[in-house]
Write a protein that holds these residues in place. Structure first.
Motif, mmCIF file in Angstrom:
data_model
loop_
_atom_site.group_PDB
_atom_site.id
_atom_site.type_symbol
_atom_site.label_atom_id
_atom_site.label_comp_id
_atom_site.label_asym_id
_atom_site.label_seq_id
_atom_site.Cartn_x
_atom_site.Cartn_y
_atom_site.Cartn_z
ATOM 1 N N GLN A 247 2.040 13.994 -1.696
ATOM 2 C CA GLN A 247 0.982 13.580 -2.610
ATOM 3 C C GLN A 247 0.313 14.780 -3.260
ATOM 4 O O GLN A 247 0.008 14.765 -4.461
ATOM 5 C CB GLN A 247 -0.048 12.733 -1.865
ATOM 6 N N PRO B 219 -0.086 7.163 6.000
ATOM 7 C CA PRO B 219 0.658 8.345 5.553
ATOM 8 C C PRO B 219 0.665 9.410 6.649
ATOM 9 O O PRO B 219 -0.308 9.560 7.385
ATOM 10 C CB PRO B 219 -0.121 8.815 4.321
ATOM 11 N N ARG C 118 0.836 -1.203 0.000
ATOM 12 C CA ARG C 118 0.000 0.000 0.000
ATOM 13 C C ARG C 118 0.868 1.250 0.000
ATOM 14 O O ARG C 118 0.588 2.226 -0.712
ATOM 15 C CB ARG C 118 -0.923 -0.008 1.219
ATOM 16 N N ARG D 107 -8.430 7.535 0.426
ATOM 17 C CA ARG D 107 -8.278 6.269 1.147
ATOM 18 C C ARG D 107 -7.497 6.467 2.440
ATOM 19 O O ARG D 107 -7.811 5.876 3.479
ATOM 20 C CB ARG D 107 -7.559 5.263 0.259
ATOM 21 N N ALA D 108 -6.467 7.331 2.401
ATOM 22 C CA ALA D 108 -5.673 7.601 3.603
ATOM 23 C C ALA D 108 -6.528 8.215 4.700
ATOM 24 O O ALA D 108 -6.399 7.876 5.881
ATOM 25 C CB ALA D 108 -4.506 8.509 3.263
ATOM 26 N N LYS E 214 -5.866 8.949 -9.550
ATOM 27 C CA LYS E 214 -5.125 8.054 -8.654
ATOM 28 C C LYS E 214 -4.703 8.778 -7.385
ATOM 29 O O LYS E 214 -4.853 8.256 -6.271
ATOM 30 C CB LYS E 214 -3.893 7.469 -9.344
ATOM 31 N N ILE E 215 -4.169 10.002 -7.539
ATOM 32 C CA ILE E 215 -3.754 10.764 -6.366
ATOM 33 C C ILE E 215 -4.964 11.089 -5.495
ATOM 34 O O ILE E 215 -4.918 10.983 -4.263
ATOM 35 C CB ILE E 215 -3.041 12.055 -6.792
ATOM 36 N N ASP F 177 -5.893 7.923 -3.638
ATOM 37 C CA ASP F 177 -4.917 7.602 -2.597
ATOM 38 C C ASP F 177 -5.144 8.462 -1.356
ATOM 39 O O ASP F 177 -5.106 7.968 -0.219
ATOM 40 C CB ASP F 177 -3.494 7.813 -3.122
ATOM 41 N N MET F 178 -5.397 9.752 -1.554
ATOM 42 C CA MET F 178 -5.575 10.652 -0.427
ATOM 43 C C MET F 178 -6.912 10.426 0.262
ATOM 44 O O MET F 178 -7.036 10.508 1.485
ATOM 45 C CB MET F 178 -5.438 12.099 -0.887
ATOM 46 N N GLN G 53 2.186 1.739 -3.437
ATOM 47 C CA GLN G 53 1.147 2.252 -4.333
ATOM 48 C C GLN G 53 0.942 3.751 -4.129
ATOM 49 O O GLN G 53 0.643 4.476 -5.080
ATOM 50 C CB GLN G 53 -0.163 1.501 -4.090
ATOM 51 N N ASP G 54 1.107 4.220 -2.895
ATOM 52 C CA ASP G 54 0.965 5.650 -2.615
ATOM 53 C C ASP G 54 2.198 6.439 -3.046
ATOM 54 O O ASP G 54 2.188 7.672 -3.030
ATOM 55 C CB ASP G 54 0.722 5.885 -1.123
#
Length: 307
Positions: A115, A107, A69, A231-232, A224-225, A228-229, A72-73
């Motif tokens: 990010q 993160p 993970r 999900r964080a 994607k970014i 990712d953010m 991936q980030d």
């Protein structure tokens, strides 16, 4: 993702072999951005485990998945961009709980900033203390903030708020601010509310929260970014009362005021809110708990790591 059969090997060596295997290296290479070589990422992971050996006692699959993970980030689990955390996870039911230690990637402030930089947004976050000078205002040209920290003094006062400022590629400025009441409310919603990270670095965790709020107001066009953010932030808030094993440990938390107060109002009065209390000591705080996910394992060291 099976570990080598080596009965006499230490747990650390067995995990290192898996992380250095061609199979795992291929997964890292596929997930990582071009600016992070797989070998460097692997070295950082092994260093993180050496700094916090209790990660070896947690569920191994969750450890490997958390590393993926992080890859991936596009972030490093180095204690600054992110950390590998351990949570007691109930893999049973509420009536018949079965607690397992699982690893989760988290993160941190520098990781969130990195990010957002990938999305073309220049951002920073700062903590406001009672003796700081701060002014925030809006006009027809946008949002503005002036902050003069009381840096060169033996007592800057308690933390009374945090803020984050972001500028996009077009020069548009967005500012997000939170006073101590809002910080405490956000902490209550986090599965880390009573964890060591909040105990030792409350200002950094508050900065991460305000960065997440600012992120929602900025135009992040890269899907994607953005995912990712998002999900964080969900990982930080993924908690349920049913996950906490009895008997519950009561931790005194500051209560929010009856009326919402802007950060500027707090600073103008020069005093922190009446509800402000010291954060509980680690001895008072129970271990963080987490609900097991029905899906695939959720793909960071915190007690002695410099964030």
């Amino acid at each position: 993702m099976s570990e080598p059969q080596a009965a006499q090997e230490s747990p650390g060596r067995a995990v290192a072999k898996v992380l250095e295997s061609s199979d795992m290296r291929g997964k890292f290479m596929e997930a990582l951005p071009p600016d992070i070589p797989p070998d460097r990422f692997t070295r950082v992971v092994i260093t993180a485990i050496n700094m916090r050996p209790e990660l070896l006692d947690a569920d191994r699959q969750s450890l490997y998945t958390s590393c993926l993970r992080a890859a991936q980030d596009g972030l490093l689990p180095d204690g600054r961009e992110g950390v590998l955390n351990i949570y007691n996870t109930n893999v049973g039911t509420k009536e018949r709980p079965q607690w397992v230690k699982k690893v989760q990637w988290m993160p941190m402030v520098e990781g969130v900033i990195k990010q957002m930089a990938k999305a073309g947004i220049s951002v920073y976050a700062a903590t406001v203390h009672a003796h700081d000078k701060i002014r925030m205002w809006n006009d027809d040209r946008g949002q503005h903030i002036e902050h003069e920290p009381a840096m060169f003094t033996t007592d800057s006062g308690p933390m009374i708020g945090v803020y984050a400022r972001g500028v996009d590629r077009n020069g548009n400025v967005q500012i997000e601010a939170m006073n101590i009441d809002e910080i405490n409310q956000a902490r209550k919603a986090s599965k880390n509310a009573n964890g060591a990270i909040f105990e030792q670095w409350p200002d950094r965790m508050a900065q991460k929260t305000v960065l997440h709020r600012l992120r929602k107001r900025m135009a992040i066009l890269d899907p994607k970014i953005a995912e990712d953010m998002r999900r964080a932030e969900i990982d930080d808030l993924d908690v349920d009362d049913d996950d906490i094993p009895p008997p519950p440990v009561k931790t005194e938390m500051p209560q929010a005021g009856q009326r919402p107060r802007a950060l500027q109002a707090v600073v103008d009065h020069g005093q922190p809110p009446d509800e402000y209390e010291d954060i509980p000591s680690p001895a008072q705080a129970p271990a963080p708990q987490r609900r097991a996910s029905a899906g695939p394992p959720v793909p960071p060291p915190d007690d002695g790591v410099d964030f």
